[in-house]
Write a protein that holds these residues in place. Sequence first.
Motif, PDB file in Angstrom:
ATOM      1  N   TRP A 110      58.633  83.382  62.108  1.00 38.19           N
ATOM      2  CA  TRP A 110      57.674  82.277  61.972  1.00 38.19           C
ATOM      3  C   TRP A 110      57.371  81.701  63.351  1.00 38.19           C
ATOM      4  N   THR A 111      58.404  81.571  64.155  1.00 37.28           N
ATOM      5  CA  THR A 111      58.222  81.038  65.506  1.00 37.28           C
ATOM      6  C   THR A 111      57.331  81.971  66.324  1.00 37.28           C
ATOM      7  N   LEU A 112      57.587  83.267  66.232  1.00 36.99           N
ATOM      8  CA  LEU A 112      56.762  84.231  66.970  1.00 36.99           C
ATOM      9  C   LEU A 112      55.314  84.203  66.491  1.00 36.99           C
ATOM     10  N   LYS A 113      55.128  84.055  65.200  1.00 36.58           N
ATOM     11  CA  LYS A 113      53.763  83.966  64.662  1.00 36.58           C
ATOM     12  C   LYS A 113      53.052  82.756  65.253  1.00 36.58           C
ATOM     13  N   ALA A 114      53.747  81.620  65.279  1.00 32.36           N
ATOM     14  CA  ALA A 114      53.140  80.413  65.855  1.00 32.36           C
ATOM     15  C   ALA A 114      52.849  80.608  67.338  1.00 32.36           C
ATOM     16  N   GLU A 115      53.753  81.290  68.044  1.00 36.19           N
ATOM     17  CA  GLU A 115      53.528  81.549  69.473  1.00 36.19           C
ATOM     18  C   GLU A 115      52.285  82.409  69.689  1.00 36.19           C
ATOM     19  N   VAL A 116      52.132  83.427  68.876  1.00 38.26           N
ATOM     20  CA  VAL A 116      50.940  84.287  68.971  1.00 38.26           C
ATOM     21  C   VAL A 116      49.690  83.456  68.707  1.00 38.26           C
ATOM     22  N   GLN A 117      49.747  82.594  67.713  1.00 41.51           N
ATOM     23  CA  GLN A 117      48.590  81.760  67.398  1.00 41.51           C
ATOM     24  C   GLN A 117      48.243  80.835  68.564  1.00 41.51           C
ATOM     25  N   VAL A 118      49.254  80.296  69.224  1.00 40.22           N
ATOM     26  CA  VAL A 118      48.996  79.438  70.389  1.00 40.22           C
ATOM     27  C   VAL A 118      48.363  80.263  71.505  1.00 40.22           C
ATOM     28  N   ARG A 119      48.888  81.452  71.727  1.00 37.21           N
ATOM     29  CA  ARG A 119      48.327  82.323  72.776  1.00 37.21           C
ATOM     30  C   ARG A 119      46.878  82.709  72.467  1.00 37.21           C
ATOM     31  N   GLN A 120      46.542  82.735  71.184  1.00 38.96           N
ATOM     32  CA  GLN A 120      45.160  83.010  70.780  1.00 38.96           C
ATOM     33  C   GLN A 120      44.322  81.736  70.771  1.00 38.96           C
ATOM     34  N   ARG A 121      44.917  80.657  71.236  1.00 37.10           N
ATOM     35  CA  ARG A 121      44.290  79.339  71.328  1.00 37.10           C
ATOM     36  C   ARG A 121      43.934  78.756  69.953  1.00 37.10           C
ATOM     37  N   ASP A 122      44.717  79.119  68.960  1.00 40.22           N
ATOM     38  CA  ASP A 122      44.527  78.583  67.616  1.00 40.22           C
ATOM     39  C   ASP A 122      45.712  77.671  67.295  1.00 40.22           C
ATOM     40  N   VAL A 123      45.723  76.508  67.956  1.00 40.88           N
ATOM     41  CA  VAL A 123      46.835  75.574  67.825  1.00 40.88           C
ATOM     42  C   VAL A 123      46.923  75.023  66.398  1.00 40.88           C
ATOM     43  N   ALA A 124      45.781  74.857  65.743  1.00 38.33           N
ATOM     44  CA  ALA A 124      45.797  74.358  64.360  1.00 38.33           C
ATOM     45  C   ALA A 124      46.544  75.337  63.447  1.00 38.33           C
ATOM     46  N   ALA A 125      46.301  76.631  63.624  1.00 38.28           N
ATOM     47  CA  ALA A 125      47.007  77.638  62.819  1.00 38.28           C
ATOM     48  C   ALA A 125      48.497  77.636  63.153  1.00 38.28           C
ATOM     49  N   ALA A 126      48.822  77.476  64.424  1.00 37.28           N
ATOM     50  CA  ALA A 126      50.230  77.419  64.832  1.00 37.28           C
ATOM     51  C   ALA A 126      50.912  76.206  64.210  1.00 37.28           C
ATOM     52  N   ARG A 127      50.220  75.080  64.203  1.00 35.74           N
ATOM     53  CA  ARG A 127      50.775  73.860  63.594  1.00 35.74           C
ATOM     54  C   ARG A 127      51.002  74.087  62.086  1.00 35.74           C
ATOM     55  N   ALA A 128      50.059  74.765  61.424  1.00 30.90           N
ATOM     56  CA  ALA A 128      50.213  75.053  59.990  1.00 30.90           C
ATOM     57  C   ALA A 128      51.410  75.981  59.748  1.00 30.90           C
ATOM     58  N   THR A 129      51.595  76.966  60.618  1.00 27.17           N
ATOM     59  CA  THR A 129      52.728  77.884  60.494  1.00 27.17           C
ATOM     60  C   THR A 129      54.050  77.142  60.654  1.00 27.17           C
ATOM     61  N   VAL A 130      54.134  76.313  61.678  1.00 26.02           N
ATOM     62  CA  VAL A 130      55.379  75.578  61.932  1.00 26.02           C
ATOM     63  C   VAL A 130      55.630  74.553  60.823  1.00 26.02           C
ATOM     64  N   THR A 131      54.580  73.919  60.332  1.00 32.01           N
ATOM     65  CA  THR A 131      54.733  72.963  59.232  1.00 32.01           C
ATOM     66  C   THR A 131      55.225  73.676  57.971  1.00 32.01           C
ATOM     67  N   ALA A 132      54.705  74.873  57.701  1.00 32.83           N
ATOM     68  CA  ALA A 132      55.172  75.653  56.547  1.00 32.83           C
ATOM     69  C   ALA A 132      56.634  76.051  56.731  1.00 32.83           C
ATOM     70  N   MET A 133      56.988  76.429  57.933  1.00 28.14           N
ATOM     71  CA  MET A 133      58.375  76.775  58.240  1.00 28.14           C
ATOM     72  C   MET A 133      59.292  75.580  57.999  1.00 28.14           C
ATOM     73  N   LYS A 134      58.852  74.417  58.466  1.00 25.05           N
ATOM     74  CA  LYS A 134      59.642  73.190  58.294  1.00 25.05           C
ATOM     75  C   LYS A 134      59.817  72.874  56.802  1.00 25.05           C
ATOM     76  N   SER A 135      58.747  72.984  56.035  1.00 28.78           N
ATOM     77  CA  SER A 135      58.822  72.716  54.588  1.00 28.78           C
ATOM     78  C   SER A 135      59.777  73.685  53.899  1.00 28.78           C
ATOM     79  N   TRP A 136      59.668  74.969  54.235  1.00 30.27           N
ATOM     80  CA  TRP A 136      60.533  75.967  53.625  1.00 30.27           C
ATOM     81  C   TRP A 136      62.001  75.695  53.970  1.00 30.27           C
ATOM     82  N   MET A 137      62.263  75.354  55.231  1.00 28.71           N
ATOM     83  CA  MET A 137      63.638  75.064  55.645  1.00 28.71           C
ATOM     84  C   MET A 137      64.182  73.852  54.885  1.00 28.71           C
TER      85      MET A 137
END
Length: 167
Positions: free
Chosen positions: A9-36
């Motif tokens: 999940w962290t790597l996915k968010a990192e890739v999204q940030v590198r693609q300049r899609d911070v909103a998608a990265a935030r959604a990924t990390v938020t989903a990770m946080k909810s699941w945890m």
Amino acid sequence: SCPRHLPAWTLKAEVQVRQRDVAAARATVTAMKSWMAEQGIAPQSDETYPDLLLGSLDLVEGHFREGMKYLESLLAGITKSGESDLPTGTLRRTLVDMRRDLINSSDQITRTGQVADARRAIQVYTEWLAPRAQEPLHASELLRMEGLVRIKEGNTAKAWETVELIK
């Protein structure tokens, strides 16, 4: 998903940030946080610590002060709750660096306050580090932090004294 897949999940968010899609990265990390939270899983490392990652995303978006406030409130919440097993070393070092970077005022009174804030951040880090310290690694790290604050403070003579202590 299972706990061993958290780095994915962290790597996915990192890739999204590198693609300049911070909103998608935030959604990924938020989903990770909810699941945890649903699974009752506590972060075991900086890489799997969703709150730390969310604060980092604020910084990526250029919200330095907001990101710092978020990270400071995160640390205050951890400290208040007594969750001492959470990985907070990087968070604490980051706050020291951020406070040091905020020493930038040309007004002497404001600058004095900024220096005091940076020194408080170093003190908080030092108090946390004390039971974990491995000399001389951490001693030189703390001296480096103090030396950099002295430079920002405009006290180059004291900064050079710190450099000599590190040697």
